[in-house]
Design an enzyme around this catalytic site. Structure first.
Site, short mmCIF file in Angstrom:
data_model
loop_
_atom_site.label_atom_id
_atom_site.label_comp_id
_atom_site.label_asym_id
_atom_site.label_seq_id
_atom_site.Cartn_x
_atom_site.Cartn_y
_atom_site.Cartn_z
N THR A 1 -10.33 69.04 -17.52
CA THR A 1 -9.24 68.49 -16.72
C THR A 1 -9.27 66.97 -16.73
OG1 THR A 1 -9.18 70.42 -15.24
CG2 THR A 1 -8.32 68.35 -14.37
N SER A 2 -8.11 66.33 -16.93
CA SER A 2 -7.96 64.88 -16.92
C SER A 2 -8.90 64.25 -17.95
CB SER A 2 -8.21 64.36 -15.51
OG SER A 2 -7.85 62.99 -15.40
N SER A 3 -9.92 63.51 -17.54
CA SER A 3 -10.89 62.98 -18.49
C SER A 3 -11.50 64.12 -19.32
CB SER A 3 -11.98 62.22 -17.75
OG SER A 3 -12.96 61.75 -18.65
N TYR B 1 -6.25 70.10 -20.00
CA TYR B 1 -5.34 69.89 -18.88
C TYR B 1 -5.15 68.41 -18.59
CZ TYR B 1 -5.85 74.89 -17.85
OH TYR B 1 -5.85 76.27 -17.92
N HIS C 1 -0.67 64.96 -11.24
CA HIS C 1 -2.00 64.92 -11.86
C HIS C 1 -3.00 65.57 -10.89
CE1 HIS C 1 -4.66 63.28 -14.94
NE2 HIS C 1 -5.52 62.99 -13.98
#
Length: 294
Positions: A138-140, A162, A279
Site C-alpha cells: 500500500t502507498s510506499s 495499491y 489515499h
C-alpha cells in the site's frame, strides 16, 4: 560431565532457522541485508506442501507488524496454507526506497535487494514453491510492489499494488518519503510513453530475457496525495512491457464505485479505478489471492 559434543549440539540447534507457526515472528538473520531492513514472517499452523509466499509491504510511516494487523492475509493463510512476509523499512520515515540506483538495480544493494534475500530465505527454510512468490503493498508499499516486479522478475510471479506509482517514477529523487522526495512523481507529473516506461523497466535488469510478473494496480480518483494520474503511468508502463492494449471497462467490479480496466487477455495486467476513494484504496485480499492463483 558436560562434553564438547554437548556444546556442539547446542550450537547446532541455535543455528537452525526459527520455525514457529501460527504467529508473527521476527527473523534476526536471513542473509545479506544491505539497508538493514527488518523481517517478520507469518507461517500458519497448517502449512501447505510447497507453500506460496506473499511479500506484504507497509505504507510510509508504517511497520511490518502494523501491516500484519491491518490486513487479512494471516487469517486467509490459516485456511490457504501460504506464508506471509511482513518486512519493515527503518529509514526515510519508514518509507521504502524506490528512488536510488541501488534499489532500482537487480542485486544492486538497495531495499529491493534485502527483500529479495527475505524471499530466498523463506523459499529455502520452508521449502516453498519458488514459482509462487507474490508481492503486494500500500502507498510506499505499492510503489515497491512495482519495483520488485521490475527489478526481480525472476523471483516474483505476480504483484498487486495499491495507490502506488510506476517503477522508476521516483528515480533520481533524493528520497522516497513525502518529506524527502522530489514532488514531481507523487504529483502525477512524471509522464512517459509506454515505450519509454518499458525501457525504464528493462534497464533495471538488462540481462533478463524471461517473462515479467503478472501485475494488477489500484488507485482512487480522489487521491490527492499520490495523485490519480499515476495510475495512467502504471498502465502505460506495464502495457508497454507486455505489449498489450486496453480492451474494456467492467463497472462495479469488484464492488460498487470501482471500475475494472481489462487489458489484453486480462491475464498479464489489470487495473482498478476507485471512484471517490482517496489515499489509500482499501486492500482487497480476496481479489489479490484470486489474481495470485492461491
Amino acid at each position: 560431565m558436560i562434553t564438547s559434543n554437548y556444546f556442539q549440539g547446542i550450537f547446532a540447534l541455535a543455528s537452525l532457522p526459527l520455525l514457529v507457526h501460527g504467529d508473527l515472528v521476527k527473523v534476526a538473520d536471513f542473509g545479506p541485508n544491505p539497508t538493514k531492513l527488518e523481517m517478520n514472517i507469518y507461517v500458519p499452523t497448517k502449512l501447505a506442501a510447497k507453500p506460496s509466499i506473499i511479500l506484504a509491504l507497509h505504507p510510509c510511516g508504517g511497520t511490518g507488524p502494523g501491516y500484519y494487523k491491518q490486513t487479512k492475509y494471516p487469517q486467509l493463510a490459516d485456511t490457504g496454507g501460504f506464508i506471509v512476509i511482513y518486512p519493515s523499512a527503518n529509514h526515510d520515515n519508514n518509507c521504502w526506497d524506490v528512488a536510488s540506483t541501488k534499489t532500482l538495480t537487480h542485486n544492486g544493494g538497495g531495499d529491493s535487494n534485502g527483500l529479495a534475500t527475505m524471499i530466498n530465505y523463506t523459499v529455502s527454510t520452508y521449502k516453498a514453491d519458488p514459482k509462487k512468490v507474490f508481492v503486494t503493498g500500500t502507498s510506499s508499499g505499492g510503489m515497491m510492489t512495482n519495483v520488485m516486479c521490475a527489478v526481480y522478475p525472476d523471483l516474483i510471479a505476480a504483484g498487486s499494488g495499491y495507490s502506488g506509482v510506476a517503477a522508476g517514477c521516483l528515480a533520481g529523487s533524493p528520497g522516497s518519503s513525502p518529506q524527502s522526495a522530489t514532488p514531481t512523481c507523487a504529483d502525477g507529473k512524471v509522464n512517459k510513453t509506454p515505450a519509454q516506461w518499458t525501457s525504464v523497466v528493462k534497464a533495471m535488469y538488462p540481462e533478463y530475457n524471461g517473462t515479467y510478473p503478472r501485475v494488477q494496480v489500484w488507485h482512487g480518483t480522489a487521491d490527492n496525495f499520490v495523485n490519480y494520474p499515476n495510475l495512467a503511468e502504471e498502465i502505460k508502463e506495464w502495457t508497454g512491457v507486455f505489449g498489450i492494449s486496453f480492451v474494456k471497462n467492467v463497472t462495479g467490479e469488484p464492488q460498487s464505485g470501482y471500475t475494472h480496466m481489462v487489458f489484453g487477455d486480462g491475464e498479464q495486467f489489470t487495473a482498478y479505478s476507485a471512484a471517490g476513494v482517496g489515499h489509500t484504496v482499501p486492500v482487497h485480499e480476496s481479489v489479490d489471492l484470486k489474481w495470485f492463483g492461491i
